[in-house]
Design an enzyme around this catalytic site. Structure first.
Site, PDB file in Angstrom:
ATOM      1  N   ASP A  66       1.117  -0.943  -0.057  1.00  0.00           N
ATOM      2  CA  ASP A  66       0.075  -0.135   0.439  1.00  0.00           C
ATOM      3  C   ASP A  66       0.993   1.485   0.365  1.00  0.00           C
ATOM      4  OD1 ASP A  66      -2.782   1.908   0.494  1.00  0.00           O
ATOM      5  OD2 ASP A  66      -1.744   1.375   2.656  1.00  0.00           O
ATOM      6  N   LYS A  72      -8.222  -4.308  -3.806  1.00  0.00           N
ATOM      7  CA  LYS A  72      -6.982  -5.100  -3.609  1.00  0.00           C
ATOM      8  C   LYS A  72      -6.565  -6.972  -3.570  1.00  0.00           C
ATOM      9  CE  LYS A  72      -5.424  -0.727  -1.249  1.00  0.00           C
ATOM     10  NZ  LYS A  72      -4.320  -0.137  -0.491  1.00  0.00           N
TER      11      LYS A  72
END
Length: 254
Positions: free
Chosen positions: A17, A179
């Site tokens: 991230d 994700k």
């Protein structure tokens, strides 16, 4: 540590991230994080981004690290095989965008969207924008009750994935686009499984990925619920938390 000495990696893919994780609060990548990312690449580990950002505000970091690996952008709505090599985009239907935009304009304090052409905020929004194809839309408010009501309404449609990258926003994609779904696509491309994945993040939009990865790592500055579901917790984004986690868990060095 001798830079030429080969290191044995426990995981084959690192999914990073950006905001609140790899990036400091000043939106920089620390030298220590760069060093350990480079060690991973040099030892055969694929390093990818798994971020809510789009190409418009991710490419600079991609270039800064010199990565030629795939990327999972826009919470999985845009997948790249490598620099300049688009794999897949998943768009919200235009009628859905019109409905979301109407809610955002009426109830949100600010909003934004990612199209192929641009990252566009509410101050730059024009009627022409509704004729574009959008991969992700976000609505922001400092009023938690208002955000909860917007989320409840959008979820009732049954076609949307709703998450957030901060306590003051919600992020909207097509149902099933996360994700996790993006990293699974990358694993298929590379011949890997989710057990090969080391994933690290700090917010709600990281939750499904952290649970599905071989090792899910939460930042010390991350949300409480993310820390509760992660396998381990590393230091904060301002304390080289990514570097510390790669060193300790990917290369098993104390």
């Amino acid at each position: 540590m001798n830079a030429m000495q080969p290191l044995k990696a426990k995981y084959k893919l690192i999914a990073l991230d950006l905001d609140g994780t790899l990036l400091t609060d000043e939106k920089q990548i620390s030298e220590e994080n760069k060093k350990w990312i480079q060690h991973a690449v040099n030892n055969g580990v694929k390093v990818i981004f798994s971020t809510g950002r789009g190409c418009q505000n991710t490419k600079g970091f991609w270039d800064e690290l010199g990565l030629d690996s795939p990327m999972v952008l826009l919470n999985g709505a845009e997948i790249w095989e490598g620099p300049g090599k688009l794999k897949n985009r998943i768009f919200l239907p235009r009628d859905t965008i019109r409905r979301i935009h109407a809610i955002a304009a009426e109830l949100g304090e600010w909003y934004w969207g990612y199209s192929v052409e641009s990252l566009t905020g509410d101050k730059d929004w024009t009627p022409e924008m509704l004729k574009r194809d959008w991969m992700k839309f976000g609505i922001g408010s400092n009023d938690q009750q208002k955000l909860a009501e917007i989320k409840k309404e959008l979820l009732s449609w049954g076609t949307l994935e709703i998450t957030r990258s901060a306590s003051t926003n919600i992020e909207i994609s097509i149902k099933g686009v996360t994700k996790e779904s993006g990293v699974r696509q990358v694993c298929q491309m590379l011949g890997l499984t989710m057990s090969d994945v080391f994933a690290i993040g700090d917010s709600d939009n990281d939750a499904k990925l952290l649970k599905a990865a071989g090792l899910g790592v939460a930042m010390a500055n991350g949300e409480e619920q993310i820390q509760s579901i992660a396998d381990v917790i590393t230091a904060t984004n301002n304390e080289d938390g990514v570097a510390q986690a790669i060193r300790k868990y990917v290369f098993q060095m104390e």
